[in-house]
Design an enzyme around this catalytic site. Sequence first.
Site, PDB file in Angstrom:
ATOM      1  N   TYR A 243     -28.452 -29.652  10.760  1.00 32.64           N
ATOM      2  CA  TYR A 243     -28.031 -30.998  11.236  1.00 32.64           C
ATOM      3  C   TYR A 243     -28.915 -32.268  10.461  1.00 32.64           C
ATOM      4  O   TYR A 243     -29.944 -32.372  10.534  1.00 32.64           O
ATOM      5  CB  TYR A 243     -28.240 -30.848  12.584  1.00 32.64           C
ATOM      6  CG  TYR A 243     -27.899 -32.287  13.555  1.00 32.64           C
ATOM      7  CD1 TYR A 243     -26.656 -32.343  13.562  1.00 32.64           C
ATOM      8  CD2 TYR A 243     -28.826 -33.186  14.137  1.00 32.64           C
ATOM      9  CE1 TYR A 243     -26.302 -33.572  14.398  1.00 32.64           C
ATOM     10  CE2 TYR A 243     -28.481 -34.308  14.690  1.00 32.64           C
ATOM     11  CZ  TYR A 243     -27.030 -34.717  14.954  1.00 32.64           C
ATOM     12  OH  TYR A 243     -26.601 -35.596  15.538  1.00 32.64           O
ATOM     13  N   HIS A 244     -27.952 -33.008  10.074  1.00 33.02           N
ATOM     14  CA  HIS A 244     -28.373 -34.542   9.339  1.00 33.02           C
ATOM     15  C   HIS A 244     -28.764 -33.985   8.030  1.00 33.02           C
ATOM     16  O   HIS A 244     -29.853 -34.968   7.289  1.00 33.02           O
ATOM     17  CB  HIS A 244     -29.720 -35.193  10.076  1.00 33.02           C
ATOM     18  CG  HIS A 244     -29.403 -35.853  11.349  1.00 33.02           C
ATOM     19  ND1 HIS A 244     -30.167 -36.264  12.290  1.00 33.02           N
ATOM     20  CD2 HIS A 244     -28.272 -36.225  12.064  1.00 33.02           C
ATOM     21  CE1 HIS A 244     -29.637 -36.656  13.342  1.00 33.02           C
ATOM     22  NE2 HIS A 244     -28.396 -36.856  13.062  1.00 33.02           N
TER      23      HIS A 244
ATOM     24  N   HIS B 291     -23.762 -36.132   8.166  1.00 35.04           N
ATOM     25  CA  HIS B 291     -23.463 -35.579   9.206  1.00 35.04           C
ATOM     26  C   HIS B 291     -22.360 -34.646   8.505  1.00 35.04           C
ATOM     27  O   HIS B 291     -21.123 -34.236   8.970  1.00 35.04           O
ATOM     28  CB  HIS B 291     -22.881 -36.260   9.878  1.00 35.04           C
ATOM     29  CG  HIS B 291     -23.999 -37.182  10.899  1.00 35.04           C
ATOM     30  ND1 HIS B 291     -24.430 -38.326  10.429  1.00 35.04           N
ATOM     31  CD2 HIS B 291     -24.608 -36.719  12.159  1.00 35.04           C
ATOM     32  CE1 HIS B 291     -25.328 -38.497  11.397  1.00 35.04           C
ATOM     33  NE2 HIS B 291     -25.473 -37.757  12.180  1.00 35.04           N
TER      34      HIS B 291
ATOM     35  N   CYS C 128     -26.315 -42.745  11.895  1.00 33.03           N
ATOM     36  CA  CYS C 128     -24.891 -42.365  12.473  1.00 33.03           C
ATOM     37  C   CYS C 128     -23.618 -43.070  12.013  1.00 33.03           C
ATOM     38  O   CYS C 128     -22.906 -43.280  13.011  1.00 33.03           O
ATOM     39  CB  CYS C 128     -24.862 -41.752  13.980  1.00 33.03           C
ATOM     40  SG  CYS C 128     -26.124 -40.386  14.104  1.00 33.03           S
TER      41      CYS C 128
ATOM     42  N   TRP D 295     -19.357 -41.599  19.691  1.00 29.19           N
ATOM     43  CA  TRP D 295     -20.845 -41.372  19.949  1.00 29.19           C
ATOM     44  C   TRP D 295     -21.449 -42.671  20.350  1.00 29.19           C
ATOM     45  O   TRP D 295     -22.186 -42.850  21.267  1.00 29.19           O
ATOM     46  CB  TRP D 295     -21.512 -40.972  18.646  1.00 29.19           C
ATOM     47  CG  TRP D 295     -22.933 -41.144  18.868  1.00 29.19           C
ATOM     48  CD1 TRP D 295     -23.612 -39.951  19.522  1.00 29.19           C
ATOM     49  CD2 TRP D 295     -23.951 -41.877  18.247  1.00 29.19           C
ATOM     50  NE1 TRP D 295     -24.998 -40.433  19.768  1.00 29.19           N
ATOM     51  CE2 TRP D 295     -25.406 -41.486  18.802  1.00 29.19           C
ATOM     52  CE3 TRP D 295     -23.727 -43.067  17.379  1.00 29.19           C
ATOM     53  CZ2 TRP D 295     -26.318 -42.225  18.431  1.00 29.19           C
ATOM     54  CZ3 TRP D 295     -24.925 -43.480  16.872  1.00 29.19           C
ATOM     55  CH2 TRP D 295     -26.228 -43.261  17.612  1.00 29.19           C
TER      56      TRP D 295
ATOM     57  N   TYR E  23     -20.699 -42.074  14.557  1.00 30.02           N
ATOM     58  CA  TYR E  23     -20.036 -41.021  14.129  1.00 30.02           C
ATOM     59  C   TYR E  23     -18.397 -41.023  13.804  1.00 30.02           C
ATOM     60  O   TYR E  23     -17.768 -40.061  13.726  1.00 30.02           O
ATOM     61  CB  TYR E  23     -20.117 -39.711  15.409  1.00 30.02           C
ATOM     62  CG  TYR E  23     -21.375 -39.177  15.637  1.00 30.02           C
ATOM     63  CD1 TYR E  23     -22.578 -39.532  14.843  1.00 30.02           C
ATOM     64  CD2 TYR E  23     -21.649 -37.917  16.270  1.00 30.02           C
ATOM     65  CE1 TYR E  23     -23.699 -38.796  15.040  1.00 30.02           C
ATOM     66  CE2 TYR E  23     -22.716 -37.191  16.463  1.00 30.02           C
ATOM     67  CZ  TYR E  23     -23.881 -37.985  15.729  1.00 30.02           C
ATOM     68  OH  TYR E  23     -25.094 -37.316  15.664  1.00 30.02           O
TER      69      TYR E  23
END
Length: 837
Positions: free
Chosen positions: A694-695, A780, A436, A498, A480
Amino acid sequence: MLRRSRLLIAFGLGSLLLGLTPWLGVASPVGAGRAPVPRPTPADGGAAVQSPHHGIAPANAMEPTAPVLDRAGWTAAASDEETVAEDGRAANVLDGDANTMWHSRYAGTLLPLPHTLTIDMHRTAVVSALVYRPRASGANGRVGEYTISVSTNGQDWGSPVATGTLADDAATKTLGFAPQGARFLRLTALTEAGNRGPWTSAAEINLLGDPGTPAATVDLPRTGWTAAASDEETVAENGRAANVLDGDAGTIWHSRYAGTPVPLPHTLTIDMHREAAVSALVYHPRASGPNGRAGAYTITTSTNGTTFGAPVAVGTWRDDDTVKTATFIRTENARFVRLTVTTEAGNRGPWTSASEIRLSGPAGPAVHGSWGKITGFPLVPVATAVLPGDKLLAWSAYAVDRFGGSNGYTQTAILDLKTGKVTQRRIDNTGHDMFCPGIAMLADGRVLVTGGSNAEKASIYDPATDQWSSTTSMNIARGYQAMTLLSTGEAFVLGGSWSGTPGDKAGEVWSPDTRTWRGLPGVSALPAMTADPAGAYRADNHMWLHATSGGKVLQLGPSKQMNWITTAGQGGITAAGTRADSPDAMTGNAVAYDIGKLLTLGGSPAYENTPATRRAYTVSFTGSQVEAARTGDMGYARAFSNSVVLPDGKVIVFGGQSYPVPFSDATSVLTPELWDPATGTFTPLATMAIPRNYHSVANLLPDGRVFSGGGGLCGDCATNHADGAVFTPPYLLNADGSPKPRPVITGGVPATTAPGTSLTVTTQGPVASFVLVRSAAATHSTDNDQRRVPLVSTPAGTGAYTVSVPADTGVVLPGTYMLFALDAQGVPSTARFVTVS
């Protein structure tokens, strides 16, 4: 709390989710047609796990994304097997006992790699993945590099449908590929994962069936179609069959229930009023309640509406509201397609209902592009960067399939785009778990990675030496966060609640000269936040940043408010207007498709559990004047998607969900779309074989194709996608799928050049234009390093052109670029790398 919850996820989420059961709603059929069914939350009794990193983990996260095929009657054969020193027969992979195994021969004379294992299902079925369980008794023989091939007759195998490299651990691996009809499947082990010897072993092999993601298909146009049903409700509500073709998810076909209900089975027949090649049926359950969801089904086809052949698809759909796809075992040329439903998914009654029905056919390569084989990675590629030398760098977290805590090391991998081989390496020397992170491609071509799980750390990857090193830690702990290189050659970072204490994560700048960070107290993150109900923790994530002249940055999303940022001295942030009529669009993205012109796509008002949007906007600027306008809508609502600009200025958007939920493949969008700036419209492209949510990531490659991969990283769940595939856009293909002739750059491109210089580039044959596309890094759904810069060029003799590099470093941001030549039809050459600095 944050650290404790991460550890819970890392070590306990799998077992917790195993105990969860999906929420099911029940209602009577009469009057049940309109009120929307709420999605599960802790407040309404839905099974959910609260995670400070991801919010609500879906209750069905452990459910397989495709059914495990019944192995009854199957046989297995190997190129060789050990029968002297132990029972290492191939048949052991089908016996259901993890303590028995197939092992390549080792008694006496060792047989060298490769070794093959062939599964014969003794019937044709749609198959989409091989599940490989390594031996339980030790490490020897774990599969490393592999290929997977399929066949209908055991003789004609064709090219592999999947290749890759597996991690050297005992975890069960799911090796996906484009779903297709086959009887035989062959696993070829090219290396042993730990390079301990020339062995191969396996405890169990399973195959997965139809995942509801047909490969290389597109929606057929429904103009002129009609629908007829065995029965329909017309008294208690408008439940006519015609509703499945009206494009309105709020209307439904419902079997008759007023008075005496008509018992199952129920049939729905689509008449296309013309013959077409059909390869899948897409079923949209009603949005207004669970009653009548199709359970067990068969699909048949006909050319005359009277004679229907043997079923082309048979299966059972789950009792949920996600869109379902039935992939045919073969493409059928038909006019009529009939869906026969024999059970209601929840066994609530003798009903059948449907909101919409779509049919898919084979994609035309020259219009829709095509997908290559699936390449397996020894990790989930959560972040990626394109490197000179035809390499793709990927990294995830401390573990190959999960995150948690601040472990001080990161799993990385490099894909060699020329050979297709993937190599894995664990990075310990920087003390940085780079899950992240923020990413910026530096002026000299190195990759700067900041924060994430180790929230203050900053690390640099140098592709010239293939080495990672540490640089000075940031002043503010972040995860993030958003990053971009500045026109000054410095790197700018903003946001990232985050990790660390959520709040106003103000901007700071890293200097390549001093290798230190300079705070920008005048650049507050607050004006750039969305109105996410989770507060700063979600509201300052994944900002869309575009660096411009004089060290300035345009922050154009995901907040609906746009802002100009200055980075000199203390820095400053001022409003730049709203993004036309766009709401906040978290987990959407932006891409620079021309000088001073960007396209934003999708997103949702909150990070998760809110409907995504189909909207796309153009944002352009001249000086400090910013203009935003709505362009054509996408065909699908998307959050967690990825977007890539092509050398010709068009933009492709891949994957995403219409209702974003981290670690879920529900509501996946499997149809990429191509945006044309000349028309402002989107064209559907060939369907993806594997969901990318996601990811996930996507990157333009130096040969003009696009890598799309990843998704998941959730430990023992069903949505880990440790793989990727390369998409060939339509501009590279003829109608028959053969490659178009392409321009060729033969010389004149130095390894480095300066802004404002002119290059004399030579080509094989005439070309129409040249463009620079910056080597980019994605994570992301965000890639602030992308930018396309059309170049001014003039002929300089036969096969030679004078190509001018802009002098403004706010236009040609310092860094490594791919230089493409394009012909008059927009077909690009393979790029040459050049660093402009």
